[in-house]
Design a protein around this motif. Structure first.
Motif, short mmCIF file in Angstrom:
data_model
loop_
_atom_site.label_atom_id
_atom_site.label_comp_id
_atom_site.label_asym_id
_atom_site.label_seq_id
_atom_site.Cartn_x
_atom_site.Cartn_y
_atom_site.Cartn_z
N ASP A 189 0.25 -0.93 -0.30
CA ASP A 189 -0.10 0.09 0.06
C ASP A 189 0.88 1.13 -0.22
OD1 ASP A 189 -1.97 2.15 1.48
OD2 ASP A 189 -3.70 1.18 0.90
N ARG A 190 0.49 2.15 -0.84
CA ARG A 190 1.31 3.63 -1.01
C ARG A 190 1.61 4.43 0.13
NH1 ARG A 190 3.32 5.61 -4.89
NH2 ARG A 190 1.77 4.69 -6.56
N TYR A 191 0.39 3.88 1.13
CA TYR A 191 0.55 4.22 2.98
C TYR A 191 2.06 4.37 3.23
CZ TYR A 191 -0.31 5.19 8.16
OH TYR A 191 -0.38 5.76 8.88
N ALA A 192 2.98 3.16 3.23
CA ALA A 192 4.27 2.69 3.58
C ALA A 192 5.44 3.73 2.85
CB ALA A 192 4.29 1.19 3.34
N LEU A 193 5.39 3.55 2.01
CA LEU A 193 6.46 4.82 1.08
C LEU A 193 6.08 6.56 1.84
CD1 LEU A 193 5.65 4.17 -2.76
CD2 LEU A 193 7.65 2.73 -1.29
N GLU A 194 4.75 6.71 2.17
CA GLU A 194 4.75 7.67 2.63
C GLU A 194 4.94 8.16 4.07
OE1 GLU A 194 0.48 8.04 2.22
OE2 GLU A 194 -0.23 8.40 0.07
N GLN A 195 4.61 6.79 4.53
CA GLN A 195 6.17 6.95 6.08
C GLN A 195 7.41 6.59 6.11
OE1 GLN A 195 4.16 3.32 8.95
NE2 GLN A 195 2.67 3.39 7.07
N LEU A 196 7.72 6.17 5.15
CA LEU A 196 9.44 6.39 4.63
C LEU A 196 9.03 7.73 4.44
CD1 LEU A 196 9.62 2.38 3.27
CD2 LEU A 196 10.34 3.27 5.93
N ARG A 197 8.68 8.20 3.72
CA ARG A 197 9.23 9.47 3.41
C ARG A 197 9.24 10.33 3.75
NH1 ARG A 197 6.11 8.20 -1.99
NH2 ARG A 197 7.56 7.92 -3.18
N SER A 198 8.48 9.96 5.60
CA SER A 198 9.43 11.64 6.28
C SER A 198 10.70 11.08 7.30
CB SER A 198 7.79 10.78 6.99
OG SER A 198 7.82 9.83 8.35
N ILE A 199 10.80 9.73 6.76
CA ILE A 199 12.22 10.06 6.97
C ILE A 199 13.50 10.60 6.07
CG2 ILE A 199 13.92 7.98 7.76
CD1 ILE A 199 11.80 6.20 8.16
N ALA A 200 13.11 10.32 4.47
CA ALA A 200 13.98 10.32 3.72
C ALA A 200 13.47 10.36 2.44
CB ALA A 200 15.48 9.17 4.00
N PRO A 201 13.94 10.97 1.28
CA PRO A 201 13.32 10.06 0.03
C PRO A 201 13.42 8.69 -0.75
CG PRO A 201 15.07 11.80 0.23
CD PRO A 201 15.32 11.69 1.16
N VAL A 202 12.52 8.50 -0.86
CA VAL A 202 12.32 6.99 -0.95
C VAL A 202 12.75 6.65 -2.41
CG1 VAL A 202 11.40 4.43 -0.82
CG2 VAL A 202 11.23 6.68 0.70
N ILE A 203 13.52 5.63 -3.41
CA ILE A 203 13.29 4.87 -4.13
C ILE A 203 12.94 3.41 -4.10
CG2 ILE A 203 15.29 4.65 -6.00
CD1 ILE A 203 16.83 6.03 -5.32
N ALA A 204 11.91 3.05 -4.95
CA ALA A 204 11.17 2.18 -5.12
C ALA A 204 11.07 0.90 -6.57
CB ALA A 204 9.83 2.34 -4.32
N VAL A 205 11.08 0.50 -5.85
CA VAL A 205 10.26 -1.14 -7.32
C VAL A 205 9.28 -2.02 -6.73
CG1 VAL A 205 12.62 -1.44 -8.11
CG2 VAL A 205 11.56 -2.66 -5.87
N HIS A 206 8.62 -2.08 -7.77
CA HIS A 206 7.32 -2.95 -7.07
C HIS A 206 7.41 -4.84 -6.93
CE1 HIS A 206 6.41 -3.38 -11.28
NE2 HIS A 206 6.05 -4.89 -11.37
N GLY A 207 6.68 -5.29 -6.36
CA GLY A 207 7.55 -6.73 -5.85
C GLY A 207 5.72 -7.17 -6.51
N ASN A 208 5.57 -8.99 -6.96
CA ASN A 208 4.17 -9.27 -7.03
C ASN A 208 3.20 -9.49 -6.34
OD1 ASN A 208 6.44 -10.87 -5.10
ND2 ASN A 208 4.64 -13.12 -5.37
#
Length: 171
Positions: free
Chosen positions: A40-59
């Motif tokens: 869920d995109r919410y996890a990325l939003e939480q991580l972005r509160s710490i530092a910029p995020v680079i991500a890939v998708h999984g299955n």
């Protein structure tokens, strides 16, 4: 440069939020890499509160994440080429499948996930780095994330933790 590495968060199925311990372990990173199964995109939003995020998708990621994030990517940081992918597939172990991805590309490090098994080892001059999972340890004794340190050479460190509960605490 210090990079926080995370994979297989499976938010909100495995935990409602990113565990508090991840905020502590990533408090001094300049960047976070997420190797898929964010869910869920919410996890990325939480991580972005710490530092910029680079991500890939999984299955296991939502269709929205699969459409908005690549399956694999290469980043160049501090003179190092790092490939990022989830590592899912049909045959063999995750580690066995990695040579089939990012073919013909010389990399200093491959960041991957999928197995939930931490891995930090150099094979043929390339660091293979799986941070495990901070929310779904499966058969592992502890939850985990990773730190990549980019200095004169690239080094990886697995940070393991236990919350003393069946599921990690959330912030």
């Amino acid at each position: 440069m210090r990079i926080g590495v995370i994979s297989d968060t499976h938010i909100p199925r495995a935990a409602k939020k990113i565990p508090r311990k991840v905020y502590e372990l990533f408090s001094n990173v300049e960047l976070i890499m997420h190797a898929g199964d964010i869910t869920d995109r919410y996890a990325l939003e939480q991580l972005r509160s710490i530092a910029p995020v680079i991500a890939v998708h999984g299955n296991r990621d939502s269709q929205e994440l699969k459409l908005s994030l690549p399956e694999e990517r290469i980043v160049e940081l501090n003179g190092f080429r790092i490939g990022i992918l989830h590592g899912h597939g049909d045959k063999g172990t995750t580690l066995d499948r990695l040579p089939g991805f990012l073919k013909g590309i010389t990399l200093d490090c491959i960041v991957f996930g999928h197995s939930h098994i931490p891995f930090n080892s150099t094979i043929n001059e390339t660091l293979y780095f799986n941070p495990g999972s901070p929310t779904s340890k499966k058969r592992q004794p502890l939850y985990s994330v990773g730190i990549l340190i980019l200095e004169d050479r690239i080094k990886g460190k697995i940070e393991c933790f236990d919350t003393g509960q069946d599921k990690p605490e959330s912030k």
